[in-house]
Scaffold this motif. Structure first.
Motif, PDB file in Angstrom:
ATOM      1  N   ASP A 293      -2.144   6.095  -0.753  1.00  0.00           N
ATOM      2  CA  ASP A 293      -3.400   5.137  -0.619  1.00  0.00           C
ATOM      3  C   ASP A 293      -3.625   5.197   1.005  1.00  0.00           C
ATOM      4  OD1 ASP A 293      -3.130   4.639  -3.287  1.00  0.00           O
ATOM      5  OD2 ASP A 293      -1.921   2.728  -2.950  1.00  0.00           O
TER       6      ASP A 293
ATOM      7  N   MET B 253       0.809  -1.071   0.008  1.00  0.00           N
ATOM      8  CA  MET B 253      -0.043  -0.163   0.091  1.00  0.00           C
ATOM      9  C   MET B 253       0.654   1.214  -0.054  1.00  0.00           C
ATOM     10  SD  MET B 253      -2.902   0.961   2.545  1.00  0.00           S
ATOM     11  CE  MET B 253      -4.695   1.062   1.893  1.00  0.00           C
ATOM     12  N   ARG B 254       0.830   2.320  -0.897  1.00  0.00           N
ATOM     13  CA  ARG B 254       1.511   3.285  -0.945  1.00  0.00           C
ATOM     14  C   ARG B 254       1.062   4.466   0.209  1.00  0.00           C
ATOM     15  NH1 ARG B 254       1.261   6.258  -5.861  1.00  0.00           N
ATOM     16  NH2 ARG B 254      -1.078   5.716  -5.466  1.00  0.00           N
ATOM     17  N   THR B 255       1.980   5.180   0.530  1.00  0.00           N
ATOM     18  CA  THR B 255       1.692   6.186   1.358  1.00  0.00           C
ATOM     19  C   THR B 255       0.488   7.109   0.995  1.00  0.00           C
ATOM     20  OG1 THR B 255       4.029   6.169   2.098  1.00  0.00           O
ATOM     21  CG2 THR B 255       2.707   8.177   2.892  1.00  0.00           C
TER      22      THR B 255
END
Lengths: 182, 212
Positions: B5, B1-3
Motif C-alpha cells: 500500500d 499499512m502494508r508495504t
C-alpha cells in the motif's frame, strides 16, 4: 516481478523520474525483496513486524531522496548505500547495533513477505499524526488503490493539490517515523 | 499499512525535487551578494585595491578563501549523493591552501625584518576581522544547510563542516576586499581562525540538520 540486479532498475527509475508512475511502482516493488532480505538477515531476532517497519522506513527514505541519484551512474551503488545507511540507522534507533556490508547485498536472498502488518505497524501509527486531508489522501491511494484523478474528484481538490498534499504527507511520514521511534 | 500500500502511495507522488547542485550555488551566491553589498556598502572597499593586487601576498589573501570555498562546494555536492566518493581532486584543491599560505609566510619572513613579525601577526583589526568574517558567514551557512537538506549525505557532520568551510571562505573573500592587513602572518592566522570557527559550527549544525 522484474529481476533485481540488471540494468532494468536504472531504466525503471529513469522513467520514474520522468513522471512514469507505473515504472516507479515497478522499481519500488523490485527493490523491496532486497531491502527486506537485508533487514531480516540483520535483525532476525527482532521479529518480522519490526523488520517490515524498517523496510517501509527505508523505502520512504529512498522515495524522499530519489533525486540524489545521478542518471548517468548505475543505480545499484546508490541504492545499496542508502539501504545500508537506513537499515543500520533504523536498528540503532531501536537500540540495536547491526553491520551491513556491501557484500551482503550479493549474498542475501530476497525475502518474500509472510507477515501483513496492518494496524499495529508504525506506518499506521504515524499516519494518525498527519493532518486529516493528507492522511485521507495517503490512505485512499495506498489502501484503497484510488488514483490521483479519483481522489481529486472525491475530495473536490485539483489534481495538483492532491499531489502536493500526498507529497507533503509522505515527506512528513518519513520525518515522523524517525522521530517517533527514538 | 502494508508495504504494498505504501508503495502505491509513493508511486503516485511524482513531484520532482531539485537536486543539491541546482539549489546550493544560487543560495550561496545570492546571500553572499546581499551580505557583501551590506558590508561593503557600509565599510567600503579598500581605496588602494587596484594597486594592492600587484602584491603577490595580497593576491594570496584574496584568493585562498575563494579556493577553500570552491573545494568545499565541490566536495559537499558529491557527498550529498549516496554511493559517490568525494573526488580526490576536490581534496587536492583544498590542500593547495595550506601550501600557498606556507609559501606566503616564508616569503614574508624573508622580506620582513624579524622585529616586525610580532606586530604583523597581532595586526590592528583581528577582532574586527573575526567578527565580520563570522557574522557574514552565518546567513550563508544557513542558506547552504537549507540547500543541503535535500541531499542525502551519509556523514551529516562532515557535510555540515564543509558547508561551514564554504560559507567561511565566501565571507572571508568578501571581507578581504575591505581589509588592509596584507601580511600572511595576519591573514593565515585570523582569517583562518574565523573560517575554522564557522567550519566547527557547521559540523555541529550539520550533525542535526542534515540527518535524514
Amino acid at each position: 516481478m522484474p529481476p533485481v540486479g540488471d540494468t532494468s532498475l536504472d531504466d525503471m527509475l529513469r522513467a520514474a523520474n520522468r513522471g512514469d508512475e507505473r515504472s516507479y511502482a515497478d522499481f519500488l516493488r523490485a527493490i523491496t525483496p532486497l531491502v527486506r532480505g537485508i533487514a531480516r538477515s540483520r535483525g532476525g531476532g527482532l521479529g518480522h513486524d519490526i523488520c517490515e517497519d524498517i523496510v517501509q522506513e527505508t523505502l520512504l527514505a529512498i522515495h524522499q531522496k530519489r533525486h540524489t541519484w545521478r542518471e548517468d551512474a548505475p543505480v545499484r551503488p546508490w541504492l545499496y548505500a542508502i539501504v545500508r545507511f537506513k537499515v543500520v540507522d533504523a536498528f540503532r534507533a531501536r537500540g540495536r547495533r547491526v553491520h551491513v556490508q556491501i557484500d551482503d547485498f550479493e549474498e542475501t536472498l530476497a525475502a518474500d513477505p509472510d507477515v501483513d502488518p496492518t494496524e499495529r505497524s508504525d506506518a499506521e501509527r504515524v499516519i494518525g499524526h498527519l493532518d486529516d486531508r493528507s492522511a485521507r489522501i495517503v490512505r485512499a491511494i495506498g489502501l484503497e488503490g484510488s488514483t490521483v484523478p479519483e481522489v481529486s474528484e472525491a475530495m473536490d481538490m485539483t489534481e495538483t493539490a492532491v499531489r502536493v498534499a500526498l507529497h507533503r504527507g509522505l515527506k512528513k511520514l518519513a520525518g515522523l517515523r524517525g522521530r517517533m521511534i527514538e | 499499512m502494508r508495504t504494498d500500500d505504501l508503495i502505491r502511495a509513493m508511486s503516485a507522488d511524482t513531484t520532482a525535487r531539485q537536486p543539491v547542485e541546482a539549489a546550493l550555488p544560487g543560495a550561496v551566491l545570492l546571500i553572499a551578494a546581499l551580505a557583501g553589498f551590506v558590508f561593503l556598502g557600509e565599510m567600503g572597499v579598500r581605496a588602494d585595491l587596484a594597486s594592492a593586487l600587484g602584491d603577490p601576498l595580497v593576491i594570496v589573501k584574496q584568493l585562498f578563501p575563494v579556493v577553500l570555498a570552491l573545494g568545499a562546494f565541490w566536495a559537499v555536492v558529491r557527498m550529498s549523493r549516496p554511493g559517490s566518493a568525494v573526488p580526490g581532486a576536490a581534496l587536492l584543491v583544498l590542500a593547495t591552501v595550506p601550501v600557498a599560505l606556507g609559501f606566503a609566510a616564508i616569503y614574508e619572513a624573508m622580506i620582513l625584518p624579524q622585529e616586525a613579525w610580532g606586530m604583523a601577526f597581532v595586526g590592528k583589526s583581528r577582532v574586527e576581522c573575526l567578527t565580520y568574517v563570522v557574522t557574514m558567514s552565518l546567513p550563508i551557512l544557513a542558506g547552504s544547510l537549507w540547500a543541503l537538506r535535500r541531499g542525502a549525505s551519509l556523514h551529516p557532520a562532515l557535510s555540515g563542516a564543509l558547508a561551514g568551510l564554504l560559507s567561511g571562505g565566501t565571507a572571508a573573500s568578501v571581507y578581504a576586499l575591505y581589509c588592509t592587513e596584507d601580511s600572511p602572518f595576519f591573514y593565515a592566522v585570523w582569517y583562518m581562525a574565523g573560517i575554522l570557527a564557522v567550519t566547527a559550527l557547521g559540523a555541529l549544525l550539520g550533525s542535526r540538520l542534515l540527518r535524514w
